[in-house]
Write a protein that holds these residues in place. Structure first.
Motif, PDB file in Angstrom:
ATOM      1  N   ASP A   1     -31.932  81.029 -54.963  1.00  0.00           N
ATOM      2  CA  ASP A   1     -31.298  80.693 -56.225  1.00  0.00           C
ATOM      3  C   ASP A   1     -31.703  80.003 -57.250  1.00  0.00           C
ATOM      4  N   ASN A   2     -32.440  78.961 -56.794  1.00  0.00           N
ATOM      5  CA  ASN A   2     -32.963  78.253 -57.710  1.00  0.00           C
ATOM      6  C   ASN A   2     -34.472  77.684 -57.395  1.00  0.00           C
ATOM      7  N   ASN A   3     -35.380  78.857 -57.682  1.00  0.00           N
ATOM      8  CA  ASN A   3     -36.763  79.074 -57.300  1.00  0.00           C
ATOM      9  C   ASN A   3     -37.380  77.784 -57.686  1.00  0.00           C
ATOM     10  N   HIS A   4     -37.117  77.416 -58.871  1.00  0.00           N
ATOM     11  CA  HIS A   4     -38.430  76.423 -59.403  1.00  0.00           C
ATOM     12  C   HIS A   4     -37.806  75.020 -59.637  1.00  0.00           C
ATOM     13  N   MET A   5     -36.778  74.373 -59.022  1.00  0.00           N
ATOM     14  CA  MET A   5     -36.071  73.359 -59.345  1.00  0.00           C
ATOM     15  C   MET A   5     -37.001  72.238 -58.335  1.00  0.00           C
ATOM     16  N   GLN A   6     -37.749  71.415 -59.097  1.00  0.00           N
ATOM     17  CA  GLN A   6     -38.584  70.359 -58.635  1.00  0.00           C
ATOM     18  C   GLN A   6     -37.758  69.148 -58.624  1.00  0.00           C
ATOM     19  N   LEU A   7     -38.055  68.263 -57.482  1.00  0.00           N
ATOM     20  CA  LEU A   7     -37.597  66.943 -57.375  1.00  0.00           C
ATOM     21  C   LEU A   7     -38.799  65.709 -58.008  1.00  0.00           C
ATOM     22  N   VAL A   8     -38.556  64.851 -58.731  1.00  0.00           N
ATOM     23  CA  VAL A   8     -39.603  63.925 -58.693  1.00  0.00           C
ATOM     24  C   VAL A   8     -38.972  62.490 -58.735  1.00  0.00           C
TER      25      VAL A   8
ATOM     26  N   VAL B   1     -28.688  63.071 -54.199  1.00  0.00           N
ATOM     27  CA  VAL B   1     -28.113  61.908 -53.620  1.00  0.00           C
ATOM     28  C   VAL B   1     -29.065  61.222 -52.505  1.00  0.00           C
ATOM     29  N   ILE B   2     -29.447  62.166 -51.593  1.00  0.00           N
ATOM     30  CA  ILE B   2     -30.476  61.676 -50.452  1.00  0.00           C
ATOM     31  C   ILE B   2     -31.663  61.015 -50.840  1.00  0.00           C
ATOM     32  N   VAL B   3     -32.213  61.792 -51.756  1.00  0.00           N
ATOM     33  CA  VAL B   3     -33.486  61.315 -52.361  1.00  0.00           C
ATOM     34  C   VAL B   3     -33.289  59.910 -52.967  1.00  0.00           C
ATOM     35  N   GLY B   4     -32.362  60.020 -53.927  1.00  0.00           N
ATOM     36  CA  GLY B   4     -32.013  58.827 -54.780  1.00  0.00           C
ATOM     37  C   GLY B   4     -31.906  57.694 -54.032  1.00  0.00           C
ATOM     38  N   GLU B   5     -30.870  57.568 -52.839  1.00  0.00           N
ATOM     39  CA  GLU B   5     -30.462  56.472 -52.426  1.00  0.00           C
ATOM     40  C   GLU B   5     -31.448  56.121 -51.287  1.00  0.00           C
ATOM     41  N   GLY B   6     -32.283  56.779 -50.852  1.00  0.00           N
ATOM     42  CA  GLY B   6     -33.611  56.738 -50.021  1.00  0.00           C
ATOM     43  C   GLY B   6     -33.094  56.000 -48.714  1.00  0.00           C
ATOM     44  N   LYS B   7     -31.778  56.360 -48.073  1.00  0.00           N
ATOM     45  CA  LYS B   7     -31.538  55.897 -46.648  1.00  0.00           C
ATOM     46  C   LYS B   7     -31.948  56.904 -45.360  1.00  0.00           C
ATOM     47  N   ILE B   8     -32.160  58.043 -45.883  1.00  0.00           N
ATOM     48  CA  ILE B   8     -32.699  58.884 -44.836  1.00  0.00           C
ATOM     49  C   ILE B   8     -33.738  59.962 -45.481  1.00  0.00           C
ATOM     50  N   THR B   9     -34.310  59.247 -46.384  1.00  0.00           N
ATOM     51  CA  THR B   9     -35.416  60.279 -47.085  1.00  0.00           C
ATOM     52  C   THR B   9     -36.412  60.482 -46.136  1.00  0.00           C
ATOM     53  N   GLN B  10     -36.626  59.580 -45.070  1.00  0.00           N
ATOM     54  CA  GLN B  10     -37.819  60.005 -44.113  1.00  0.00           C
ATOM     55  C   GLN B  10     -37.793  61.413 -43.679  1.00  0.00           C
ATOM     56  N   TYR B  11     -36.476  62.010 -43.734  1.00  0.00           N
ATOM     57  CA  TYR B  11     -36.678  63.613 -42.972  1.00  0.00           C
ATOM     58  C   TYR B  11     -36.719  64.493 -44.148  1.00  0.00           C
ATOM     59  N   PHE B  12     -36.926  63.901 -45.390  1.00  0.00           N
ATOM     60  CA  PHE B  12     -36.859  65.065 -46.634  1.00  0.00           C
ATOM     61  C   PHE B  12     -38.000  64.760 -47.328  1.00  0.00           C
ATOM     62  N   THR B  13     -38.971  63.997 -47.206  1.00  0.00           N
ATOM     63  CA  THR B  13     -40.184  63.572 -48.062  1.00  0.00           C
ATOM     64  C   THR B  13     -40.647  64.834 -48.858  1.00  0.00           C
ATOM     65  N   PRO B  14     -41.057  65.844 -48.050  1.00  0.00           N
ATOM     66  CA  PRO B  14     -41.804  67.013 -48.481  1.00  0.00           C
ATOM     67  C   PRO B  14     -41.223  67.612 -49.708  1.00  0.00           C
TER      68      PRO B  14
END
Lengths: 144, 183
Positions: A38-45, B71-84
């Motif tokens: 759905d949102n193929n190129h959305m990147q997080l930083v 929210v998960i990435v921003g709050e950083g409380k369970i980021t260890q499961y989603f860092t990739p």
């Protein structure tokens, strides 16, 4: 007579193996059909700030990043002292976001890069060294 | 004779229609699924893909999923499961966010009653078992699950999902706790 039986046996074993291989390849072709995202190129930083930045700089930084073309969402998390943004990677990249931030914030900013250990243990990721992954990718590259 | 036959036919038709109507009265009212309450299969323009249409129910769920990940990435409380997710991929390539967003959105769509989507991922127990899913570094506990549910609630609130529907989503997530929490 015995040779004839052996030949027949070998022939049928070969045919069966070939059929099973064909079934495997057809299965992979169907399974590896390119997914539609759905949102193929959305990147997080995520950008961390080791020092506190004042509210004026923070507001300016948020509005500057938000105004960048392709940036969908941006937020500052005070308890983490970090900025998180979501952008279209066909238009922007991490470096451009960093450059925009550095143009308005004097404090140091650090781009978060996951370590190899983090990458191996988080979601989503695949073991790209495995034989099954490489074979699957070979089939995918041939047919798609 | 002809008139009699005609009357008989009319009588039979009336009996059938009455019968069908009374059968309809006996049917239990159909309760809309959560997916239908979120907009269902009504097609709307997809803001992420100009020129394409998307089911309103899916769009709502995808927006909640994306906000939850944020929210998960921003709050950083369970980021260890989603860092990739924070690994930058080359311009134009499919990002980790897109992959996880699709998988979670498919899961939520199927879980809330969507008919036009399928979830092809692992079941919840295997997906959260490090022995069966190498992507899970460690087993998650009740605290992690609480944070995840709180993140979904925040994601839903950011997308103006009504409180009663957020409650229904919460019930679905709670039903998965036994499979997700493994320590």
């Amino acid at each position: 007579m015995k040779t004839s039986h052996l030949k027949k046996g070998l022939l049928w074993t070969g045919i069966t193996t070939l059929l099973l291989f064909v079934v495997l390849v057809v299965h992979l072709i169907l399974v590896l059909k390119p997914k539609v995202y759905d949102n193929n190129h959305m990147q997080l930083v995520k950008i961390d700030f080791p020092e506190n930045i004042d509210t004026t700089e923070r507001s300016l930084m948020l509005s500057k990043v938000k105004s960048m073309q392709g940036v969908k969402t941006v937020n500052f998390y005070s308890d983490q002292n970090a900025l998180v943004a979501m952008y279209d990677n066909t238009i922007q990249n991490n470096e451009k976001v960093m450059a925009t931030i550095k143009s308005v914030v004097s404090s140091p900013a650090v781009l978060f890069k996951p370590s190899a250990e983090m990458l191996a243990s988080g979601c989503p990721i695949k073991n790209k060294d495995s034989y099954s992954y490489r074979f699957s990718m070979f089939i995918k590259n041939v047919f798609y | 004779m002809y008139k009699l036959k005609k009357s008989l036919w009319l009588f039979l038709c009336a009996v059938c229609i009455t019968g069908m109507m009374s059968c309809g009265d006996d049917e239990e009212p159909v309760t809309p699924t959560l997916y239908e309450k979120l907009g269902g299969t009504t097609k709307v323009a997809d803001p992420a893909n100009p020129g394409q249409m998307i089911e309103k129910g899916r769009l709502g769920l995808r927006s909640v999923v994306d906000s939850t990940i944020f929210v998960i990435v921003g709050e950083g409380k369970i980021t260890q499961y989603f860092t990739p997710l924070l690994t930058e991929v080359g311009a134009g390539n499919t990002t980790g966010l897109a992959a996880l967003s699709k998988s979670l959105t498919d899961f939520f769509c199927v879980g809330t009653g969507a008919k036009n989507f399928t979830y092809a991922g692992k079941n919840m127990k295997d997906a959260h078992d490090p022995a069966k899913n190498p992507r899970m570094a460690l087993k998650s506990d009740n605290g992690d699950m609480d944070i995840f549910i709180q993140s979904v609630v925040k994601g839903a609130q950011q997308n103006n999902v009504p409180a009663n529907l957020i409650g229904e989503v919460g019930v679905i997530l709670e039903s998965l706790r036994a499979d997700v929490v493994q320590r």
